[in-house]
Design an enzyme around this catalytic site. Sequence first.
Site, PDB file in Angstrom:
ATOM      1  CG  ASN A   1      -4.180  -1.810   5.380  1.00 37.21           C
ATOM      2  OD1 ASN A   1      -3.857  -1.517   6.672  1.00 37.21           O
ATOM      3  ND2 ASN A   1      -3.980  -0.898   4.415  1.00 37.21           N
ATOM      4  CG  ASP A   2      -3.981  -6.254   0.608  1.00 34.10           C
ATOM      5  OD1 ASP A   2      -5.257  -6.690   0.829  1.00 34.10           O
ATOM      6  OD2 ASP A   2      -3.570  -5.366  -0.050  1.00 34.10           O
TER       7      ASP A   2
ATOM      8  NE  ARG B   1      -7.985  -3.776   2.744  1.00 35.12           N
ATOM      9  CZ  ARG B   1      -6.978  -3.291   2.400  1.00 35.12           C
ATOM     10  NH1 ARG B   1      -5.986  -3.943   1.688  1.00 35.12           N
ATOM     11  NH2 ARG B   1      -6.689  -2.118   2.104  1.00 35.12           N
TER      12      ARG B   1
ATOM     13  CG  HIS C   1      -8.926   0.188  -0.885  1.00 31.87           C
ATOM     14  ND1 HIS C   1      -8.992  -1.095  -1.195  1.00 31.87           N
ATOM     15  CD2 HIS C   1      -7.642   0.472  -0.812  1.00 31.87           C
ATOM     16  CE1 HIS C   1      -7.758  -1.584  -1.085  1.00 31.87           C
ATOM     17  NE2 HIS C   1      -6.975  -0.604  -0.812  1.00 31.87           N
TER      18      HIS C   1
ATOM     19  NE  ARG D   1      -3.746   2.932  -0.487  1.00 31.48           N
ATOM     20  CZ  ARG D   1      -3.403   3.167   1.008  1.00 31.48           C
ATOM     21  NH1 ARG D   1      -3.427   4.455   1.431  1.00 31.48           N
ATOM     22  NH2 ARG D   1      -3.346   2.343   1.715  1.00 31.48           N
TER      23      ARG D   1
ATOM     24  CB  CYS E   1       2.613   2.081   3.744  1.00 33.76           C
ATOM     25  SG  CYS E   1       2.622   0.491   2.798  1.00 33.76           S
TER      26      CYS E   1
ATOM     27  NE  ARG F   1      -0.114   0.469  -3.896  1.00 34.68           N
ATOM     28  CZ  ARG F   1      -1.118   0.328  -2.831  1.00 34.68           C
ATOM     29  NH1 ARG F   1      -0.587  -0.534  -1.904  1.00 34.68           N
ATOM     30  NH2 ARG F   1      -2.334   0.999  -2.991  1.00 34.68           N
TER      31      ARG F   1
HETATM   32  C1  PEP Z   1      -2.024  -2.509   2.626  1.00 34.37           C
HETATM   33  O1  PEP Z   1      -2.267  -3.565   2.014  1.00 34.37           O
HETATM   34  O2  PEP Z   1      -1.672  -2.488   3.801  1.00 34.37           O
HETATM   35  C2  PEP Z   1      -1.538  -1.281   1.782  1.00 34.37           C
HETATM   36  C3  PEP Z   1      -0.991  -0.388   2.195  1.00 34.37           C
HETATM   37  O3  PEP Z   1      -2.262  -1.320   0.440  1.00 34.37           O
HETATM   38  P1  PEP Z   1      -3.857  -0.960   0.288  1.00 34.37           P
HETATM   39  O4  PEP Z   1      -4.316  -0.544   1.502  1.00 34.37           O
HETATM   40  O5  PEP Z   1      -3.847   0.106  -0.975  1.00 34.37           O
HETATM   41  O6  PEP Z   1      -4.392  -2.243  -0.240  1.00 34.37           O
HETATM   42 MG    MG Z   2      -2.696  -3.688  -0.151  1.00 36.18          MG
END
Ligand code: PEP
Ligand code: MG
Length: 754
Positions: free
Chosen positions: A633-634, A644, A368, A475, A681, A511
């Site tokens: 990402n998650d 990550r 992040h 976010r 996203c 979100r």
């Molecule tokens: C993700 O997990 O891809 C996402 C967009 O959420 P964040 O990166 O805020 O966890």
């Molecule tokens: Mg995420």
Amino acid sequence: MTPSNNAPRLLMRQLHEIMASADEAEVRLNNVVHLVASNMVAEVCSAYFIRGGETLELFATEGLKSEAVHITRLRVGEGLVGLVASTGSSLNLSNAQDHPKFAYRPETGEDIFKSMMAVPILRTGKVVGVLAVQNKASRHYSEEEEEALQTVAMVLAELVVSGDLITAQENNGGNLDRGSISHFEGTVFAEGLAEGVAVMHEPRVEILQHLSEDYNQQKKSLDAGFDSLLSQIDEIMSAEDIIHHGEHREILDVYKLFASDKGWRVKIESAIESGLTAEAAVEKIQVENRSKMMKTQDPYLRERLSDLDDLANRLIRHLMGKAGTAATKTLPKNAVVIAQNMGPAELLDYDRDKLKAVILQEGSSTSHVAIVARALGIPMLGQLDEGLLDIEEGVQIIVHGLDGEVYISPPPEILESYRDTIAARAKLLARYDDMRDKPVVTKDGVEIELVVNGGLTMDIEGMHRTGAKGVGLFRTEFQFMISKTLPRIHQQAEFYKSILDAAKGKSVTFRTLDIGGDKEVSFLKRDKEENPALGWRAIRIALDRPALLRYQLRALITAAAGTTLNVMFPMITNVGEFKLAKSILEKELARHRKNGRPMPDDVKVGTMLEVPSLVWQLDDLLSHVDFVSVGSNDLMQFFYASDRENPRISNRYDILSPPSLSMLRFIVEKCDKNNVPLTLCGEVGGKAVGALALLAIGYRRLSIAPAAVGPVKMMIRSLDLKRAEQFIDQLLSRSDHSIRDELKRFAQENNVKI
Ligand code: PEP
Ligand code: MG
């Protein structure tokens, strides 16, 4: 209470007298070597200092020929003295001439001395010289003698700090060792170019006073220092202090263990008893630990060395009243901040006008902090080689956040090429600007929708500037992360309304709070978790503390009066969770209506798809949602069981590989079949090659950082999608670890601009 052991104290008192005298620095140095020689019954004591960054020069000696002073010089790494300087650890040899590194200098007359003990003179952890004693007879110097010599060496570093004997500039050669650490390579986390001066996120502090006669005062100060160090570690561990968030828990566990270690404390206390200030005592013990641990073959212990170093530095900062990060201090107007790692809230703490770039020794590009850096448009590099944290504060730095290079004190030719790159980049950015109003359509006529990821007001401006069609992921947690207290409902509503107003009718998908994992907020007490990414986070917190979710939904409903409210929930793991969250939203809508408040014109409710289990519930899920947004990402960290945030493994598996792309394609097929709008996203869509792969497996709406819109649009407009689809089709059945290179080759051969 008075200390019992007086022998080291006597040496310290005499040392104190010499150092505090009004004599010239060179005279003081001569007196010190004389004192050491007599105190240790050594025939020789010599002090060498580094000049020009790489040469050790004899500055004072008792016992060697005095003509050799300022004449005898050794390269760092040459001879035994040079070896101590290059390794930073002590030597204790009863037969020095047998050592393969022994180098005889006739002008010194040292051929008659058999035994030798030499210790580095360190200043803020860096070698600035060497102090050595020698004896004619073959003799073993005791551990106590070694410690005493280290203490004297530490005190001698004051002569460099004060600049009386040799300036720090001369010591460094005005520069760093160009061959070794003037250039680093790393990974680009946030693109951009920056020129500025180095600022340490957690600066090392210089000890200005090493000796003190006031034992009780120093002891009190040590107690207070330990108290505040331990409470700082506790705060970090309970994740209450967002300023220090983001460090690895494993390291913190070790810190806590070391910080509570009685043996460490007793040693520091006894160093204070010998006449040192509390901070010098910590440094002394650290120098000793370092020298012992450097000698061990145990890789675990060697790895712990940097943790211990860091802990000792933290304690020194507490003792000297300098515990905060650089964000709380006055920054130069073009700061390039250097850190081991930092959390997103720590980054948000910096004055954005002055912060030009961030360089992290660790980090990962989907962490992040990297996402926030991209949102802020601050170039960020990470995963740099060792040595980064050793550079001098204040040196000039160029951050080449396109090819991942960092130059320290760059020579003119590098500066020139860097400035050429800036000019070329300005041209490229202008080309992106020119494309602002051009349609996002592939060469074969397929329309793609590009929207942006955001979390800060400035992202909306980024959306307009790039011509993106809306905000695909807002976010909301960023507002909570930069606030020390829970934002009240009306503050939340005002903020969301300001975002909707700024969006001027373009759609914004909010979100709900995605906190936990690496995103901490100061007002929510959470227990320490072994696996925070798999822990109590996002919707799990929201469903357990529904008031938090209800208030946020109320604020969103209020803000969206007269327009469409798009809302989605993070980290949904099963359909039941989604249904529960949706029912809370419905209740809030009903309550709002019942109270006669202005309502949104329309409400669309969707989910993030970030947990693999949900992929296997799509048939059920899709009948309950208005839209789906893939948080790759998650999703990828759970799919590959690969943290990550952990730089060691964050690049180990590639999302552009058959298994993950097959899963992502499966999601497209399901959503298409059920006519459910789908967006992706995650960060992969923000890279041209990633976007190419996503389009080729069927994605038509990508939510990406504003800075990525230009490059991705350029790629799309140069792409023959049909051809890309056929190409990727035959790759997905392969067992390759990654198909990234194939995709790049495809792009090159087909003139796709990536
Ligand atoms: C993700 O997990 O891809 C996402 C967009 O959420 P964040 O990166 O805020 O966890
Ligand atoms: Mg995420």
